[in-house]
Write a protein that holds these residues in place. Structure first.
Motif, PDB file in Angstrom:
ATOM      1  N   SER A 304       0.840  -1.205   0.000  1.00 47.56           N
ATOM      2  CA  SER A 304       0.000   0.000   0.000  1.00 47.56           C
ATOM      3  C   SER A 304       0.873   1.252   0.000  1.00 47.56           C
ATOM      4  CB  SER A 304      -0.913   0.023   1.230  1.00 47.56           C
ATOM      5  OG  SER A 304      -0.160   0.263   2.414  1.00 47.56           O
ATOM      6  N   HIS A 305       0.264   2.348  -0.417  1.00 47.07           N
ATOM      7  CA  HIS A 305       0.966   3.639  -0.413  1.00 47.07           C
ATOM      8  C   HIS A 305       1.333   4.048   1.010  1.00 47.07           C
ATOM      9  CE1 HIS A 305       2.121   7.681  -1.474  1.00 47.07           C
ATOM     10  NE2 HIS A 305       1.176   8.203  -0.730  1.00 47.07           N
ATOM     11  N   GLU A 306       0.452   3.734   1.953  1.00 44.71           N
ATOM     12  CA  GLU A 306       0.709   4.081   3.357  1.00 44.71           C
ATOM     13  C   GLU A 306       1.945   3.351   3.883  1.00 44.71           C
ATOM     14  OE1 GLU A 306      -3.093   5.273   2.126  1.00 44.71           O
ATOM     15  OE2 GLU A 306      -2.263   3.217   2.123  1.00 44.71           O
ATOM     16  N   LEU A 307       2.072   2.079   3.529  1.00 39.86           N
ATOM     17  CA  LEU A 307       3.246   1.322   3.938  1.00 39.86           C
ATOM     18  C   LEU A 307       4.519   1.886   3.308  1.00 39.86           C
ATOM     19  CD1 LEU A 307       1.997  -2.382   3.923  1.00 39.86           C
ATOM     20  CD2 LEU A 307       2.936  -1.139   5.882  1.00 39.86           C
ATOM     21  N   GLU A 308       4.416   2.325   2.048  1.00 39.79           N
ATOM     22  CA  GLU A 308       5.582   2.907   1.382  1.00 39.79           C
ATOM     23  C   GLU A 308       6.021   4.193   2.074  1.00 39.79           C
ATOM     24  OE1 GLU A 308       4.574   1.151  -3.091  1.00 39.79           O
ATOM     25  OE2 GLU A 308       4.098   3.229  -2.599  1.00 39.79           O
ATOM     26  N   GLN A 309       5.066   5.011   2.495  1.00 44.32           N
ATOM     27  CA  GLN A 309       5.405   6.233   3.215  1.00 44.32           C
ATOM     28  C   GLN A 309       6.080   5.918   4.549  1.00 44.32           C
ATOM     29  OE1 GLN A 309       1.398   8.064   3.191  1.00 44.32           O
ATOM     30  NE2 GLN A 309       2.286   9.762   2.027  1.00 44.32           N
ATOM     31  N   THR A 310       5.550   4.943   5.239  1.00 45.22           N
ATOM     32  CA  THR A 310       6.138   4.540   6.521  1.00 45.22           C
ATOM     33  C   THR A 310       7.538   3.972   6.310  1.00 45.22           C
ATOM     34  OG1 THR A 310       3.923   4.024   7.371  1.00 45.22           O
ATOM     35  CG2 THR A 310       5.791   3.118   8.571  1.00 45.22           C
ATOM     36  N   LYS A 324      12.508   7.330  -1.530  1.00 46.33           N
ATOM     37  CA  LYS A 324      11.180   7.620  -2.059  1.00 46.33           C
ATOM     38  C   LYS A 324      11.209   7.616  -3.582  1.00 46.33           C
ATOM     39  CE  LYS A 324       7.460  11.077  -1.862  1.00 46.33           C
ATOM     40  NZ  LYS A 324       7.049  12.393  -1.311  1.00 46.33           N
ATOM     41  N   LYS A 359       5.877  -5.557  10.058  1.00 41.19           N
ATOM     42  CA  LYS A 359       4.510  -5.410   9.559  1.00 41.19           C
ATOM     43  C   LYS A 359       3.775  -6.744   9.446  1.00 41.19           C
ATOM     44  CE  LYS A 359       4.937  -1.041   9.454  1.00 41.19           C
ATOM     45  NZ  LYS A 359       4.202  -0.218  10.450  1.00 41.19           N
TER      46      LYS A 359
END
Length: 363
Positions: A304-310, A324, A359
């Protein structure tokens, strides 16, 4: 202090040894009493740097004698305009292989100025491969074939040079000096130096002299003509002298480490380490087909995009910077150019394993 490792696509990591040499010479270059930042571009001190830079580059890439070396004080992206302006007239056209974002942008810029068309594209496949080139699709009055052997943003790589009866122009910004190259397979090569050659602000051009002579010299603003820079030996305007100095230090470092063939083997090992782990993972994935994967820009994603940000935020806390993905495509990108040691890639791999476990994903 946590060690900072720069995985950014550019400006990219410089070897610690090179940075230390620059630091030592910064205030008093060659006992001249002048900083390397201050020396005049027409002085004997700088001419020595410039001469050695060109000699060493020819040696490392085995550049034929009929090729011109130009060092231009401008971003590589300016070549997107200069190339069609120099080599296309009102009748001729440029053929573009669109294998990623950078080749697409080059095509769009050329089409604003002259006639340019898509010879082949992999955009419908989200640039997960390099498109097949059909010579039958080459249109009349085509003056050159333009391609990008390594797409920095999309993480794909051209594995074979097209066999076409056309001059070939290549944007090698992210791959020049990272793998063996037969310069005479191309008529015009350019590269921004901020990946493997120096600090940002300088562009290298390698061009067959006979091809440069085809430039529409009299029709262009003086600075935008390649012939201007050839005739002035890259000194038409004041060049970025410090960048040229850094480029020399980088080429000396490259030669000391065995040259292009040696770093190519090293780059293969680094890339394989990451791709093998990604492919075996049920957490990370790579969109690019294995045959076409870049060896210096490893692009991958998470569920997910959220996981990539984290992932990016936690990586920075561990001293792993620049991961990034490009704003056009998102995801994660690890740029592992010549200066990136294997030990740093292993630190990234350890973090990737730890993050996946954190995770709740078994590897």
């Amino acid at each position: 202090m946590t060690e900072a490792i720069n995985f950014g696509a550019g400006p990219a990591m410089l070897p610690t040894a090179v940075l230390q040499t620059i630091q030592q010479e910064l205030l008093n270059y060659q006992q001249s009493g002048l900083s390397i930042l201050e020396i005049n571009h027409r002085s004997a001190l700088f001419q020595t740097i410039f001469t050695e830079l060109n000699v060493l580059l020819r040696e490392l890439l085995d550049i034929p004698s009929d090729y011109v070396i130009l060092w231009l004080g401008a971003p590589a992206r300016l070549q997107f305009s200069m190339i069609p302006l120099n080599f296309l007239d009102d009748v001729s056209r440029g053929a573009y292989v669109v294998s990623g974002i950078w080749s697409k942008l080059a095509l769009e810029e050329a089409a604003k100025l002259k006639q340019a068309y898509v010879l082949a594209s992999s955009e419908e496949n989200q640039f997960n491969q390099v498109p097949h080139i059909d010579n039958k699709c080459i249109k009349p009055h085509t003056a050159y074939l333009y391609l990008t052997p390594n797409e920095t943003i999309n993480g794909n790589r051209l594995t074979q040079i097209p066999q076409v009866d056309l001059p070939i122009i290549a944007d090698m910004t992210s791959c020049l000096l990272t793998e063996p190259l037969k310069v005479n397979q191309f008529d015009f090569i350019f590269a921004g130096v901020q990946k493997n050659i120096a600090n940002a602000g300088l562009t290298l051009v390698l061009a067959r002299h006979s091809f440069l002579k085809k430039s529409v010299y009299n029709m262009l603003p003086t600075y935008l003509s390649y012939q201007t820079h050839e005739q002035a030996h890259s000194l038409y305007g004041t060049p970025p002298t410090f960048n040229c100095y850094v480029a020399l230090k980088m080429l000396q470092w490259l030669k000391a480490h065995g040259g292009v063939a040696a770093v190519y083997q090293h780059n293969q090992i680094k890339a394989k380490l990451l791709y093998d782990y990604i492919d075996a993972s049920n957490f990370y994935y790579c969109k690019v087909l294995p045959k076409y994967r870049s060896q210096v820009n490893v692009c991958f994603g998470l569920p997910s995009h959220e996981l990539e940000q984290t992932f990016v935020l936690m990586a920075e806390k561990k001293g792993l910077y620049g991961l990034k993905g490009h704003r056009f495509v998102g995801g994660i990108r690890a740029s592992i150019y010549n200066a990136m040691p294997l030990s740093s890639v292993k630190k990234l791999l350890d973090f990737m394993q730890t993050f996946a476990q954190l995770k709740g994903h078994k590897q």
